[in-house]
Motif scaffolding. Structure first.
Motif, short mmCIF file in Angstrom:
data_model
loop_
_atom_site.label_atom_id
_atom_site.label_comp_id
_atom_site.label_asym_id
_atom_site.label_seq_id
_atom_site.Cartn_x
_atom_site.Cartn_y
_atom_site.Cartn_z
N GLY A 84 0.79 -1.23 0.00
CA GLY A 84 0.00 0.00 0.00
C GLY A 84 0.81 1.26 0.00
N GLU A 85 2.12 1.18 -0.15
CA GLU A 85 2.97 2.38 -0.12
C GLU A 85 2.98 3.12 -1.45
OE1 GLU A 85 6.79 1.14 1.12
OE2 GLU A 85 6.17 0.54 3.14
N GLN A 86 2.50 2.48 -2.52
CA GLN A 86 2.53 3.14 -3.82
C GLN A 86 1.33 2.70 -4.64
OE1 GLN A 86 6.20 1.55 -5.43
NE2 GLN A 86 5.15 -0.20 -6.39
N ASN A 87 1.11 3.41 -5.71
CA ASN A 87 0.05 3.03 -6.64
C ASN A 87 0.43 1.73 -7.35
OD1 ASN A 87 -1.55 5.29 -6.07
ND2 ASN A 87 -0.39 6.54 -7.55
N PRO A 88 -0.58 0.96 -7.76
CA PRO A 88 -0.25 -0.29 -8.48
C PRO A 88 0.62 -0.01 -9.71
CG PRO A 88 -2.57 -0.21 -7.90
CD PRO A 88 -2.02 1.15 -7.59
N THR A 89 1.57 -0.87 -9.96
CA THR A 89 2.44 -0.73 -11.12
C THR A 89 2.73 -2.10 -11.71
OG1 THR A 89 4.61 0.06 -11.89
CG2 THR A 89 4.50 -0.86 -9.66
N LEU A 90 3.09 -2.11 -12.99
CA LEU A 90 3.45 -3.36 -13.67
C LEU A 90 4.93 -3.40 -14.02
CD1 LEU A 90 0.39 -3.78 -16.10
CD2 LEU A 90 0.74 -4.79 -13.84
N ASN A 91 5.68 -2.49 -13.48
CA ASN A 91 7.11 -2.46 -13.74
C ASN A 91 7.79 -3.44 -12.78
OD1 ASN A 91 9.81 -1.90 -14.10
ND2 ASN A 91 9.57 0.33 -14.02
N PRO A 92 8.45 -4.49 -13.31
CA PRO A 92 9.04 -5.51 -12.43
C PRO A 92 10.03 -4.95 -11.42
CG PRO A 92 9.01 -6.25 -14.70
CD PRO A 92 8.63 -4.80 -14.72
N THR A 93 10.67 -3.83 -11.72
CA THR A 93 11.67 -3.28 -10.79
C THR A 93 11.04 -2.46 -9.68
OG1 THR A 93 11.95 -1.31 -12.19
CG2 THR A 93 13.39 -3.21 -12.62
N ASP A 94 9.71 -2.17 -9.79
CA ASP A 94 9.06 -1.33 -8.78
C ASP A 94 8.09 -2.10 -7.90
OD1 ASP A 94 10.40 0.88 -9.73
OD2 ASP A 94 8.79 1.48 -11.10
N VAL A 95 7.91 -3.39 -8.15
CA VAL A 95 7.00 -4.19 -7.32
C VAL A 95 7.80 -4.88 -6.24
CG1 VAL A 95 5.40 -4.52 -9.24
CG2 VAL A 95 7.22 -6.21 -8.82
N GLY A 96 7.05 -5.57 -5.34
CA GLY A 96 7.74 -6.25 -4.26
C GLY A 96 8.72 -7.30 -4.79
N SER A 97 8.25 -8.18 -5.69
CA SER A 97 9.12 -9.19 -6.32
C SER A 97 8.44 -9.69 -7.59
CB SER A 97 9.39 -10.37 -5.38
OG SER A 97 8.17 -11.03 -5.07
N THR A 98 9.25 -10.23 -8.46
CA THR A 98 8.76 -10.78 -9.73
C THR A 98 9.24 -12.22 -9.85
OG1 THR A 98 8.84 -8.60 -10.78
CG2 THR A 98 8.66 -10.53 -12.23
N ARG A 99 8.29 -13.09 -10.07
CA ARG A 99 8.64 -14.51 -10.19
C ARG A 99 8.49 -14.92 -11.65
NH1 ARG A 99 5.50 -19.57 -9.43
NH2 ARG A 99 6.93 -21.19 -8.65
N GLN A 290 12.91 -12.16 -8.87
CA GLN A 290 13.60 -10.88 -8.96
C GLN A 290 13.06 -9.91 -7.89
OE1 GLN A 290 13.34 -9.11 -12.85
NE2 GLN A 290 13.66 -7.03 -12.07
N TYR A 291 14.00 -9.26 -7.19
CA TYR A 291 13.67 -8.18 -6.26
C TYR A 291 14.29 -6.91 -6.82
CZ TYR A 291 12.22 -11.75 -2.94
OH TYR A 291 11.59 -12.81 -2.34
N GLN A 292 13.41 -5.95 -7.15
CA GLN A 292 13.85 -4.74 -7.84
C GLN A 292 14.64 -5.13 -9.11
OE1 GLN A 292 14.07 -4.61 -4.18
NE2 GLN A 292 12.00 -3.75 -4.49
N GLY A 293 15.88 -4.87 -9.20
CA GLY A 293 16.62 -5.19 -10.42
C GLY A 293 17.52 -6.38 -10.29
N THR A 294 17.38 -7.17 -9.21
CA THR A 294 18.32 -8.27 -8.97
C THR A 294 17.57 -9.56 -8.70
OG1 THR A 294 19.85 -6.70 -7.96
CG2 THR A 294 20.29 -9.04 -7.60
N VAL A 295 18.06 -10.68 -9.31
CA VAL A 295 17.52 -12.01 -9.02
C VAL A 295 18.22 -12.52 -7.77
CG1 VAL A 295 17.28 -14.37 -9.83
CG2 VAL A 295 16.98 -12.49 -11.43
N LYS A 296 17.44 -12.75 -6.71
CA LYS A 296 18.02 -13.16 -5.43
C LYS A 296 17.61 -14.56 -5.01
CE LYS A 296 18.40 -8.45 -3.61
NZ LYS A 296 18.06 -7.54 -2.50
N GLU A 297 16.56 -15.13 -5.67
CA GLU A 297 16.12 -16.46 -5.28
C GLU A 297 15.90 -17.32 -6.54
OE1 GLU A 297 12.66 -16.45 -2.85
OE2 GLU A 297 13.39 -14.89 -1.49
N TRP A 298 16.07 -18.62 -6.33
CA TRP A 298 15.79 -19.60 -7.40
C TRP A 298 14.94 -20.71 -6.80
CZ3 TRP A 298 17.36 -19.31 -12.53
CH2 TRP A 298 18.26 -18.29 -12.82
#
Length: 424
Positions: A84-99, A290-298
């Motif tokens: 809830g800290e920001q408006n919804p976005t579809l940018n993978p670098t601006d979301v919590g994480s991208t799987r 991916q978290y922001q611009g970095t892949v941290k988990e597999w």
């Protein structure tokens, strides 16, 4: 210069006309022999061409049948508002994480090989059906050529008998003018000639029908001209028509039997595949997060379908068993029918050969002697005209028996070659 140019133009026109006539004459010669007819049909018959295309299409299904399914890709954008800290976005670098998830379906061990083998056997069956289609077409051409030979020979015979009756009419007229014969003899000779003309018209009509059928097989216009058949093929020696040897060739070479054998083998593989469906298929996956611009988990994924519907699978297995049994029975029934047809055609060709020999060596010479004797007796006033006409009819019957036997032998030979899948 102008006269020279004019003569050159005329010469070119004459040469072109001559070439056109030569080409037309060559095309009109089609039909005199069997081999060019078969060659043209193999190139132009649409039914055979369509079967070849089907065989090519079936062969192209082999590779896809054994290939792995296409992999799948999935992406998940998680926490697109960051709690809830920001408006919804579809940018993978601006979301919590991208799987990101890459998945591949993998059939149980051996299933792909079985599917590929089934497709190969089905392709082989279609290729065999194409060969069987050609055998059928070739047989139709051979039979049509034999029928054309029969009709041409009979038409020629009617002309010969008509010429003979014309001579007899002159004899009857001379005797009638001398008061040695009744006018009825002249009329009967004329009636016989009229009957022959009617028969010739019927023969010509049948010939046009056969020519139209043959042209259809050759992908030509129904009215395209065909040359008269020059001669028929030589018959195989009796030693070549031994049932046991030809039966072995039939079992080994007949394309329709080979088609049924391919179907039986494909049904066997399908049965084996149905039993392998008792085991689960897999789905393998790998997922970077991916978290922001970095892949941290597999993450690695393994998915297995659970084969709980056993009643359904048992039904599919029973179906596969029944289809295999049906394929075996179908091949056996076809084999028995073909062996019966082979024996029947071998017997018929031998009967036709003997009838031809009998007509040539005995019946025809005897009828000619009878006619010559009757003609001499009629001219001497010792034999009536009915006896002379009957003697003439015996010559005609003997010749027709000879032509019919030769034609029947050729038709039976075509049937045998269709069963064998090759020429004798």
């Amino acid at each position: 210069m102008k006269p020279i140019q004019y003569r050159s133009g005329v010469l070119a026109l004459v040469l072109l006309s001559a070439l056109s006539l030569h080409v037309s004459a060559q095309e009109a010669l089609l039909g005199a022999e069997l081999a060019p007819l078969l060659s043209l049909a193999k190139q132009s018959n649409p039914e055979y061409a369509s079967m070849q295309m089907e065989a090519q299409a079936a062969s192209e299904r082999v590779l896809p049948a054994g290939a792995l399914p296409d992999p799948k890709f999935r992406t998940e954008l998680r926490d697109i508002t960051k709690m809830g800290e920001q408006n919804p976005t579809l940018n993978p670098t601006d979301v919590g994480s991208t799987r990101y998830l890459f998945m591949q379906d993998v059939p149980w061990f051996g299933k792909r090989d079985l599917k590929r083998e089934i497709a190969e056997l089905e392709a082989t069956g279609v290729q065999s059906r194409a060969a069987g289609t050609w055998n059928e077409i070739a047989s139709k051409i051979k039979i049509a050529q034999a029928q054309r030979y029969f009709l041409y020979r009979n038409e020629k015979l009617t002309l010969e008998i008509s010429a003979l009756l014309s001579q007899l009419e002159k004899v009857t007229q001379a005797r009638y003018a001398s008061g040695l014969a009744a006018q009825q003899d002249v009329i009967r000779a004329q009636i016989e000639q009229t009957n022959l003309k009617s028969e010739r018209i019927a023969l010509q009509g049948e010939l046009r029908q056969v020519n139209a059928r043959l042209n259809l097989i050759l992908a030509r216009s129904a009215a395209d001209p065909l040359a008269p058949p020059e001669k028929m093929r030589s018959l195989p020696e009796p030693a070549q028509l031994e049932l046991g040897k030809l039966g072995e060739r039939l079992q080994a070479k007949n394309p329709l039997l080979y088609t049924e054998e391919s179907r039986q083998m494909a049904a066997d593989k399908s049965r084996e595949l149905a039993y392998k469906n008792r085991y689960p298929d897999f789905t393998l996956g790998i997922s970077p997060i991916q978290y922001q611009g970095t892949v941290k988990e597999w993450e690695l994924m393994l998915e297995i379908n659970i084969p709980l519907q056993q009643a359904s699978r048992r039904s599919q297995e029973r179906e596969a068993d029944a289809m295999l049994s049906a394929a075996k029975m179908r091949r056996e029934a076809l084999s028995n029918q073909m062996m019966s047809d082979l024996a029947e055609n071998i017997s018929a060709i031998e009967v036709a050969r003997k009838q031809d020999q009998l007509a040539t060596s005995s019946l025809l010479p005897q009828s000619e002697l009878t006619f010559n004797s009757a003609l001499a007796g009629y001219e001497a006033g010792k034999v009536d005209f009915s006896t002379l006409l009957e003697a003439q009819r015996q010559i005609r019957i003997a010749r027709q028996t000879q032509i019919k036997a030769q034609t029947e032998a050729q038709i039976r030979l075509a049937e045998i070659e269709k069963l064998l899948g090759e020429s004798l």
